[in-house]
Design an enzyme around this catalytic site. Sequence first.
Site, mmCIF file in Angstrom:
data_model
loop_
_atom_site.group_PDB
_atom_site.id
_atom_site.type_symbol
_atom_site.label_atom_id
_atom_site.label_comp_id
_atom_site.label_asym_id
_atom_site.label_seq_id
_atom_site.Cartn_x
_atom_site.Cartn_y
_atom_site.Cartn_z
ATOM 1 N N GLY A 1 -78.512 44.164 92.878
ATOM 2 C CA GLY A 1 -78.254 44.096 94.449
ATOM 3 C C GLY A 1 -79.033 43.109 95.158
ATOM 4 O O GLY A 1 -80.108 42.666 94.700
ATOM 5 N N ARG B 1 -74.003 42.380 88.119
ATOM 6 C CA ARG B 1 -74.716 43.014 87.183
ATOM 7 C C ARG B 1 -73.962 42.652 85.801
ATOM 8 O O ARG B 1 -72.638 42.488 85.732
ATOM 9 C CB ARG B 1 -74.468 44.519 87.559
ATOM 10 C CG ARG B 1 -74.963 44.756 88.929
ATOM 11 C CD ARG B 1 -74.829 46.428 89.192
ATOM 12 N NE ARG B 1 -75.246 46.490 90.525
ATOM 13 C CZ ARG B 1 -76.539 46.649 91.049
ATOM 14 N NH1 ARG B 1 -77.675 46.478 90.336
ATOM 15 N NH2 ARG B 1 -76.620 47.050 92.434
ATOM 16 N N ASP C 1 -85.852 46.503 88.726
ATOM 17 C CA ASP C 1 -86.068 47.212 87.412
ATOM 18 C C ASP C 1 -85.187 46.810 86.214
ATOM 19 O O ASP C 1 -85.554 46.452 84.992
ATOM 20 C CB ASP C 1 -86.317 48.847 87.247
ATOM 21 C CG ASP C 1 -87.443 49.053 88.159
ATOM 22 O OD1 ASP C 1 -88.190 48.414 88.414
ATOM 23 O OD2 ASP C 1 -87.612 50.325 88.386
ATOM 24 N N THR D 1 -85.543 43.749 96.118
ATOM 25 C CA THR D 1 -84.811 45.046 96.310
ATOM 26 C C THR D 1 -85.164 45.447 97.658
ATOM 27 O O THR D 1 -86.307 45.677 97.879
ATOM 28 C CB THR D 1 -84.879 46.168 94.985
ATOM 29 O OG1 THR D 1 -84.373 47.215 95.543
ATOM 30 C CG2 THR D 1 -86.354 46.228 94.880
ATOM 31 N N ASP E 1 -85.006 48.625 98.022
ATOM 32 C CA ASP E 1 -85.227 50.046 97.964
ATOM 33 C C ASP E 1 -86.730 50.169 97.847
ATOM 34 O O ASP E 1 -87.250 51.525 98.112
ATOM 35 C CB ASP E 1 -84.562 50.564 96.752
ATOM 36 C CG ASP E 1 -82.858 50.588 96.560
ATOM 37 O OD1 ASP E 1 -82.487 50.488 97.599
ATOM 38 O OD2 ASP E 1 -82.571 50.556 95.582
ATOM 39 N N ASP F 1 -88.636 50.475 95.456
ATOM 40 C CA ASP F 1 -88.618 51.382 94.565
ATOM 41 C C ASP F 1 -89.480 50.813 93.176
ATOM 42 O O ASP F 1 -89.422 51.433 91.949
ATOM 43 C CB ASP F 1 -87.179 52.308 94.102
ATOM 44 C CG ASP F 1 -86.361 51.226 93.750
ATOM 45 O OD1 ASP F 1 -86.689 49.702 93.707
ATOM 46 O OD2 ASP F 1 -85.324 51.671 92.977
ATOM 47 N N ARG G 1 -80.779 53.940 97.229
ATOM 48 C CA ARG G 1 -80.772 54.502 95.682
ATOM 49 C C ARG G 1 -81.289 55.975 95.410
ATOM 50 O O ARG G 1 -81.051 56.844 96.600
ATOM 51 C CB ARG G 1 -81.173 53.504 94.862
ATOM 52 C CG ARG G 1 -80.307 53.807 93.694
ATOM 53 C CD ARG G 1 -80.502 52.579 92.382
ATOM 54 N NE ARG G 1 -82.192 52.044 92.048
ATOM 55 C CZ ARG G 1 -82.277 51.288 91.473
ATOM 56 N NH1 ARG G 1 -81.619 50.753 90.305
ATOM 57 N NH2 ARG G 1 -83.804 51.140 91.185
#
Length: 324
Positions: A15, A76, A107, A129, A131, A133, A175
């Site tokens: 992303g 991707r 990741d 990212t 996120d 995360d 996500r």
Amino acid sequence: MAKAVKTIGVLTSGGDAPGMNAAIRAVVRTAINKGLKVKGIMRGYAGLLEEEIVDMESTSVSDIINRGGTILYTARCKEFTTAEGQQKGADICRKHGIDGMVVIGGDGSFRGAGKLSALGINTIGLPGTIDLDIACTDYTIGFDTAVNTAMEAIDKIRDTSTSHERCSIVEVMGRNAGYIALWCGIGNGAEDILLPERYDGNEQALINRIIDNRRRGKKHNIIINAEGIGHSGSMAKRIEAATGIETRATILGHMQRGGTPTCKDRVYASIMGAKAAELLAVGKSNRLVAYKHGEFVDFDIQEALNMTKDIPEEQYEIAKILIR
């Protein structure tokens, strides 16, 4: 012994995130400053396997630090998750003289970076990212811009929600992580925050709080719902049926990925990009640049991938107090 690197490749994968261009710019200009060549790889690992590789100079990254998205584009790539695809990618790097690689992504991108490193291509990862995360770092490129974009949108939704005395469920990205939801919940003064890491699925308790808020005189009810929970539309219908209060769902979606990066995302991404080029220049490989406890550091990629991360309990407890 550290392996000398002469040519660095740089790609963005997964992303997109605001600040990626600042990181690309820093990688290119720091590498050139150290006498290294730089090649840009278009469309992530997919572009690597298709040999979409271009030479980059200092002027290649002029006037991009203020732009959202990524000038290298991103994609991707299922093929690169296979051993055959990874070997093909390493061979293509060697064919183009690329002996060092900077991978900007999340990741999944880092797992690919680790494989490239094992195949002899010195590789450094940067956490890109929205996120937040990635367990080894307190900051990821793009999170600050994304959370501010969401916060400003929710402020606007609150205005119209108050005017119509309605309940609004606002779904934010992230996500399976609830960091954007948590920050917006606190920053927007939401009446409820639903986080994948904490939500027990007790919708009746949520409905009861909405009814209680209306009894106490609240003219609106803002619920921040994380993407990892989702189903905001059907949730809105159930809440309206149970409370009699008009309830609307708004999914902010990919607007959170775009837009001009904040100063923090520009500066932190620039420092991370420069550090990545510096690590490659001294022969380091299989490292992930991170921001931890106020410092820019680096970890072994596999060590970083093995780490786990959870919502800060103190922030969550404060959020619960403030929404009452």
